[in-house]
Design a protein around this motif. Structure first.
Motif, PDB file in Angstrom:
ATOM      1  N   GLY A  93       0.799  -1.221   0.000  1.00 13.86           N
ATOM      2  CA  GLY A  93       0.000   0.000   0.000  1.00 13.86           C
ATOM      3  C   GLY A  93       0.830   1.268   0.000  1.00 13.86           C
ATOM      4  N   ARG A  94       2.090   1.169   0.412  1.00 14.92           N
ATOM      5  CA  ARG A  94       2.941   2.357   0.421  1.00 14.92           C
ATOM      6  C   ARG A  94       3.346   2.766  -0.986  1.00 14.92           C
ATOM      7  NH1 ARG A  94       5.472  -0.590   4.825  1.00 14.92           N
ATOM      8  NH2 ARG A  94       4.795   0.281   6.822  1.00 14.92           N
ATOM      9  N   THR A  95       3.418   1.803  -1.885  1.00 14.25           N
ATOM     10  CA  THR A  95       3.821   2.109  -3.256  1.00 14.25           C
ATOM     11  C   THR A  95       2.638   2.221  -4.201  1.00 14.25           C
ATOM     12  OG1 THR A  95       4.137  -0.258  -3.696  1.00 14.25           O
ATOM     13  CG2 THR A  95       6.054   0.989  -2.929  1.00 14.25           C
ATOM     14  N   ARG A  96       1.492   1.764  -3.774  1.00  7.95           N
ATOM     15  CA  ARG A  96       0.285   1.831  -4.607  1.00  7.95           C
ATOM     16  C   ARG A  96      -0.811   2.551  -3.838  1.00  7.95           C
ATOM     17  NH1 ARG A  96       1.663  -0.444  -9.749  1.00  7.95           N
ATOM     18  NH2 ARG A  96       3.153  -2.124  -9.364  1.00  7.95           N
ATOM     19  N   ALA A  97      -1.812   2.956  -4.552  1.00  4.82           N
ATOM     20  CA  ALA A  97      -2.941   3.629  -3.907  1.00  4.82           C
ATOM     21  C   ALA A  97      -3.836   2.589  -3.244  1.00  4.82           C
ATOM     22  CB  ALA A  97      -3.736   4.421  -4.953  1.00  4.82           C
ATOM     23  N   GLY A  98      -3.915   2.655  -1.938  1.00  9.48           N
ATOM     24  CA  GLY A  98      -4.790   1.753  -1.212  1.00  9.48           C
ATOM     25  C   GLY A  98      -4.088   0.498  -0.739  1.00  9.48           C
ATOM     26  N   ILE A  99      -4.397   0.095   0.485  1.00 12.55           N
ATOM     27  CA  ILE A  99      -3.824  -1.116   1.073  1.00 12.55           C
ATOM     28  C   ILE A  99      -4.759  -2.282   0.788  1.00 12.55           C
ATOM     29  CG2 ILE A  99      -3.139  -2.234   3.224  1.00 12.55           C
ATOM     30  CD1 ILE A  99      -2.460   0.490   4.350  1.00 12.55           C
ATOM     31  N   PRO A 100      -4.253  -3.396   0.272  1.00 19.04           N
ATOM     32  CA  PRO A 100      -5.115  -4.557   0.011  1.00 19.04           C
ATOM     33  C   PRO A 100      -5.777  -5.055   1.291  1.00 19.04           C
ATOM     34  CG  PRO A 100      -2.994  -4.808  -1.100  1.00 19.04           C
ATOM     35  CD  PRO A 100      -2.869  -3.615  -0.204  1.00 19.04           C
ATOM     36  N   LEU A 101      -6.989  -5.531   1.156  1.00 17.47           N
ATOM     37  CA  LEU A 101      -7.706  -6.119   2.280  1.00 17.47           C
ATOM     38  C   LEU A 101      -7.204  -7.543   2.491  1.00 17.47           C
ATOM     39  CD1 LEU A 101     -10.107  -6.188   4.346  1.00 17.47           C
ATOM     40  CD2 LEU A 101     -11.464  -7.141   2.469  1.00 17.47           C
ATOM     41  N   VAL A 102      -6.784  -7.851   3.721  1.00 17.18           N
ATOM     42  CA  VAL A 102      -6.339  -9.200   4.075  1.00 17.18           C
ATOM     43  C   VAL A 102      -7.437  -9.859   4.896  1.00 17.18           C
ATOM     44  CG1 VAL A 102      -4.527 -10.595   5.130  1.00 17.18           C
ATOM     45  CG2 VAL A 102      -3.967  -8.362   4.135  1.00 17.18           C
ATOM     46  N   ALA A 103      -7.862 -11.049   4.505  1.00 14.63           N
ATOM     47  CA  ALA A 103      -8.952 -11.741   5.194  1.00 14.63           C
ATOM     48  C   ALA A 103      -8.616 -13.221   5.313  1.00 14.63           C
ATOM     49  CB  ALA A 103     -10.270 -11.562   4.440  1.00 14.63           C
ATOM     50  N   ARG A 104      -9.140 -13.809   6.383  1.00 13.19           N
ATOM     51  CA  ARG A 104      -9.061 -15.265   6.523  1.00 13.19           C
ATOM     52  C   ARG A 104     -10.414 -15.840   6.138  1.00 13.19           C
ATOM     53  NH1 ARG A 104      -9.003 -19.013  11.964  1.00 13.19           N
ATOM     54  NH2 ARG A 104      -8.626 -21.008  10.909  1.00 13.19           N
ATOM     55  N   LEU A 105     -10.427 -16.680   5.114  1.00 12.35           N
ATOM     56  CA  LEU A 105     -11.678 -17.206   4.604  1.00 12.35           C
ATOM     57  C   LEU A 105     -12.106 -18.482   5.304  1.00 12.35           C
ATOM     58  CD1 LEU A 105     -11.304 -16.572   0.771  1.00 12.35           C
ATOM     59  CD2 LEU A 105     -12.085 -15.051   2.584  1.00 12.35           C
ATOM     60  N   GLY A 106     -11.197 -19.070   6.070  1.00 11.93           N
ATOM     61  CA  GLY A 106     -11.528 -20.303   6.764  1.00 11.93           C
ATOM     62  C   GLY A 106     -10.370 -21.277   6.698  1.00 11.93           C
ATOM     63  N   GLY A 107     -10.198 -22.088   7.747  1.00 12.94           N
ATOM     64  CA  GLY A 107      -9.109 -23.056   7.748  1.00 12.94           C
ATOM     65  C   GLY A 107      -7.771 -22.369   7.588  1.00 12.94           C
ATOM     66  N   ASP A 108      -7.000 -22.811   6.605  1.00  9.84           N
ATOM     67  CA  ASP A 108      -5.700 -22.188   6.332  1.00  9.84           C
ATOM     68  C   ASP A 108      -5.742 -21.401   5.033  1.00  9.84           C
ATOM     69  OD1 ASP A 108      -6.038 -24.415   4.771  1.00  9.84           O
ATOM     70  OD2 ASP A 108      -3.935 -25.011   4.796  1.00  9.84           O
ATOM     71  N   GLU A 109      -6.914 -20.886   4.682  1.00  9.43           N
ATOM     72  CA  GLU A 109      -7.090 -20.120   3.454  1.00  9.43           C
ATOM     73  C   GLU A 109      -7.194 -18.628   3.767  1.00  9.43           C
ATOM     74  OE1 GLU A 109     -10.494 -21.634   1.482  1.00  9.43           O
ATOM     75  OE2 GLU A 109      -9.582 -23.565   0.989  1.00  9.43           O
ATOM     76  N   PHE A 110      -6.418 -17.840   3.026  1.00 13.42           N
ATOM     77  CA  PHE A 110      -6.417 -16.388   3.181  1.00 13.42           C
ATOM     78  C   PHE A 110      -6.628 -15.755   1.803  1.00 13.42           C
ATOM     79  CE2 PHE A 110      -3.921 -18.135   6.601  1.00 13.42           C
ATOM     80  CZ  PHE A 110      -4.224 -17.370   7.703  1.00 13.42           C
ATOM     81  N   ALA A 111      -7.088 -14.522   1.807  1.00  9.51           N
ATOM     82  CA  ALA A 111      -7.290 -13.791   0.555  1.00  9.51           C
ATOM     83  C   ALA A 111      -6.839 -12.359   0.726  1.00  9.51           C
ATOM     84  CB  ALA A 111      -8.755 -13.839   0.134  1.00  9.51           C
ATOM     85  N   LEU A 112      -6.243 -11.819  -0.324  1.00 15.15           N
ATOM     86  CA  LEU A 112      -5.869 -10.406  -0.355  1.00 15.15           C
ATOM     87  C   LEU A 112      -6.583  -9.774  -1.542  1.00 15.15           C
ATOM     88  CD1 LEU A 112      -3.240 -11.953   0.972  1.00 15.15           C
ATOM     89  CD2 LEU A 112      -2.269  -9.656   0.815  1.00 15.15           C
ATOM     90  N   LEU A 113      -7.455  -8.838  -1.250  1.00 10.64           N
ATOM     91  CA  LEU A 113      -8.256  -8.170  -2.269  1.00 10.64           C
ATOM     92  C   LEU A 113      -7.616  -6.846  -2.632  1.00 10.64           C
ATOM     93  CD1 LEU A 113     -10.900  -8.082  -3.946  1.00 10.64           C
ATOM     94  CD2 LEU A 113     -11.968  -6.954  -1.979  1.00 10.64           C
TER      95      LEU A 113
END
Length: 643
Positions: free
Chosen positions: A266-286
């Motif tokens: 996010g420091r080099t781009r506009a906006g910080i990606p959203l980090v989420a845990r979707l369940g178990g050992d699965e994560f997502a960055l939007l």
């Protein structure tokens, strides 16, 4: 004990009625004096003495004086203001001044809409103006105000008309800041994962849905969206060996690293990606308003590097890796479901390609996957619908150029994808088990056709039919019983049926498969090893198998296309084939060469001692009626079976 925030209700108050919400019941008698605080006191001394009542005079009831509503308005704990038809405050109580942090004297003459922010949106402003004109009964709204001391103040504003004689409206303002804070806290708990404190699946999809709405990117931004879908490799082993406590610690540590990566991005781009845990050992960055695949690739690389660094957890040093599916596309026309399906598919590719890597979504590869899934879902119904057919390719004797047998090759006439060859669907049928009913159909159809040729051409030597069999057919069904029933049903002699299994399947046979092969051989059915020379090639094991035919893989025969005997590739292939033919003959086996395409190849195979040949030199796979034209015809190389 009362559940209010003011603590336990005193014992003297337990029998008293409680007023809740906005419903106020007007009390009567002596209780009215307590309700109308600030009104004139009424003395109630008990019963009147008899001597105080004149004879024959009716008793006169004692009626309290009417309350002073101005005093009630002034002392009421609810913040209120009286507003005239022009929207100007004509009177406000102390509770409103305290709530807004204003001097009470400054409220009179002020514009009511400015005090409680009624003009901030068009809909509320219009309703308020209609109410001032007497065209609306009531208005209620929630507003977030800024207190003079700097903190936010959430209020619920209610505007109601006063009686016509009084004119104007009554504005009441209730402080709901604590209620809003509680709501926010409950929402945070509902929308965040308790282990990692990251946004959970619900909040992630809420943000994703909002990001894909046209209003969010129509006027600004790149109009694109990106997603990194991450799954830890081997996390189940951590839980199983070290326990869920260590597993939760690992998830929390991974979440911290992912969050730092998002912040760095996010420091080099506009906006910080959203980090989420979707369940178990699965994560997502939007990544909203992404700039292209390069941005997502850089983010995925940083995520992999961060995860691969060892973790120190409660004195343990753990090393894990991750697989990431990366999707980046235009937001227009994309749905949350489609984006997540693409990300999930791409994550599967990353896992299948070896793990510990990221893979970018490929539309062409996905189209192949979709086609594959469509074929899988329609395999079993296609058998019942009669969409399959058999074609036959001749097996021609090298010494007489006559048809000795045919191989049955299945075709699927798919209503959507056209005619499909076995390499498009047989592996799918083996995976889902439909190879068993499909194999039974092929066996019965081929045997019935072979028996028909035998009946129609009684003066010709009968030809055998060769049917391919998958290993799963041996394991999942009683192949021996299926073959016996089919031979009895069709009347085909057992020696006119040949079953082909691949070299890897036959050479690895033991237990039940081997017993089935021996039982079939004892029955008189011929067993052939298909594609010989490409699998285990365990020649010592070969002598112990109930095999009668070797079918040399076409890769050896194709080397014969080099006419110059001094050329190393062709010479080497010919030496290998000659050695295999001699070995097979010494073991009492016959040899069929596949993929014979030229007369020169046929001549050299004949010289080596190969028994039969199969390939386009003689015929392509053709319908049964074309095979009938070849029966009894010498010199098949003339191409009768070719279109």
């Amino acid at each position: 004990m009362s559940g209010t925030s003011e603590g336990p209700t005193p014992a003297t108050e337990l029998g008293r009625a409680v007023v809740t919400e906005s419903e106020i019941l007007a009390p009567s008698g002596a209780e009215f004096a307590e309700f109308a605080e600030g009104a004139e006191a009424v003395e109630v001394a008990g019963p009147v003495p008899d001597e105080a009542v004149e004879p024959d005079a009716s008793p006169v009831p004692c009626t309290p004086s009417p309350p002073s509503y101005r005093s009630v308005f002034t002392a009421a704990p609810l913040a209120m203001a009286v507003v005239d038809r022009e929207g100007t405050v004509t009177g406000a109580n102390a509770a409103l001044a305290d709530l807004l942090g204003r001097d009470q004297d400054t409220l009179t003459g002020a514009v009511a809409a400015d005090l409680v922010d009624l003009a901030s949106d068009a809909r509320t402003w219009h309703a308020y103006r209609e109410l001032l004109r007497g065209r609306r009964a009531r208005l209620r709204c929630t507003r977030r105000l800024k207190h003079p001391e700097g903190h936010a103040l959430w209020v619920r504003v209610t505007v109601a008309p006063l009686p016509p004689d009084d004119g104007g409206v009554l504005v009441s303002v209730a402080d709901i800041s604590d209620h809003r804070a509680l709501q926010a806290r409950l929402r945070h708990l509902r929308m965040h994962d308790p282990v990692t404190r990251l946004p959970n699946r619900t909040l992630f999809f809420e943000r994703l849905t909002g990001a894909l709405e046209a209003e969010s990117y129509a006027e600004s931004g790149t109009g694109r969206i990106g997603l990194c879908y991450l799954d830890l490799d081997g996390f189940k082993a951590v839980n199983d060996t070290l326990g869920h406590r260590v597993g939760d610690q690992l998830l929390a540590a991974v979440a911290d690293r992912l969050t730092r990566c998002a912040q760095d991005a996010g420091r080099t781009r506009a906006g910080i990606p959203l980090v989420a845990r979707l369940g178990g050992d699965e994560f997502a960055l939007l990544v909203e308003d992404s700039t292209g695949t390069e941005q997502l690739a850089d983010l995925a690389e940083s995520l992999l590097d961060a995860i691969q660094e060892p973790f120190d957890l409660s004195g343990r040093r753990l090393s894990v890796s991750a697989s990431i599916g990366v999707v980046e596309r235009h937001a227009a026309g994309t749905t949350p479901t489609a984006l997540m399906q693409a990300a999930d598919t791409t994550l599967y590719w990353a896992k299948a390609d070896g793990k510990a890597r990221w893979t970018l979504f490929d539309p062409e590869r996905n189209a192949s996957r979709v086609t594959r899934q469509a074929l899988v879902s329609s395999l079993r119904p296609a058998i019942d619908r009669g969409e399959f057919a058999l074609e036959y390719q001749p097996l021609v004797g090298m010494d007489d150029d006559r048809v000795h047998g045919v191989e049955a090759l299945i075709r699927w006439h798919h209503p959507r994808f056209g005619t499909l060859t076995p390499n498009r669907f047989i592996s799918l049928a083996e995976e889902d088990g439909s190879i068993v009913p499909l194999g039974r159909w092929v066996l019965r159809t081929a045997c019935r056709q072979a028996r028909d040729w035998q009946t129609r051409y009684p003066d010709e030597p009968p030809i055998f039919v060769s049917v391919n069999v998958a290993v799963r057919q041996v394991w999942d069904s009683d192949l021996v019983a299926d073959v016996a029933d089919t031979l009895e049903e069709t009347g085909l002699p057992p020696h006119l049926l040949q079953l082909e299994l691949t070299e890897s399947a036959v050479m690895g046979s033991s237990g039940r498969p081997l017993q089935a092969l021996r039982a079939l051989s004892d029955m008189g059915v011929r067993i052939a090893i298909d594609d010989f020379g490409t699998g285990y090639s365990n020649l010592a094991y070969l002598s112990r198998l109930p095999v009668s035919v070797l079918k040399l893989d076409g890769s050896f025969v194709r080397g014969f296309q080099i006419e110059d005997r001094t050329a190393q590739p062709g010479a080497a292939d010919e030496v290998i084939v000659e050695a295999m033919v001699q070995l097979a003959h010494r073991l009492g086996l016959t040899v069929t060469a596949e993929c014979v395409e030229t007369s020169a190849q046929a001549t050299r195979l004949r010289r080596i001692g190969c028994d039969t040949g199969q390939g386009w030199l003689y015929s392509r796979p053709v319908p049964p009626d074309r095979i009938s034209e070849l029966l009894g015809t010498p010199g098949v190389q003339a191409g009768v079976g070719n279109p």
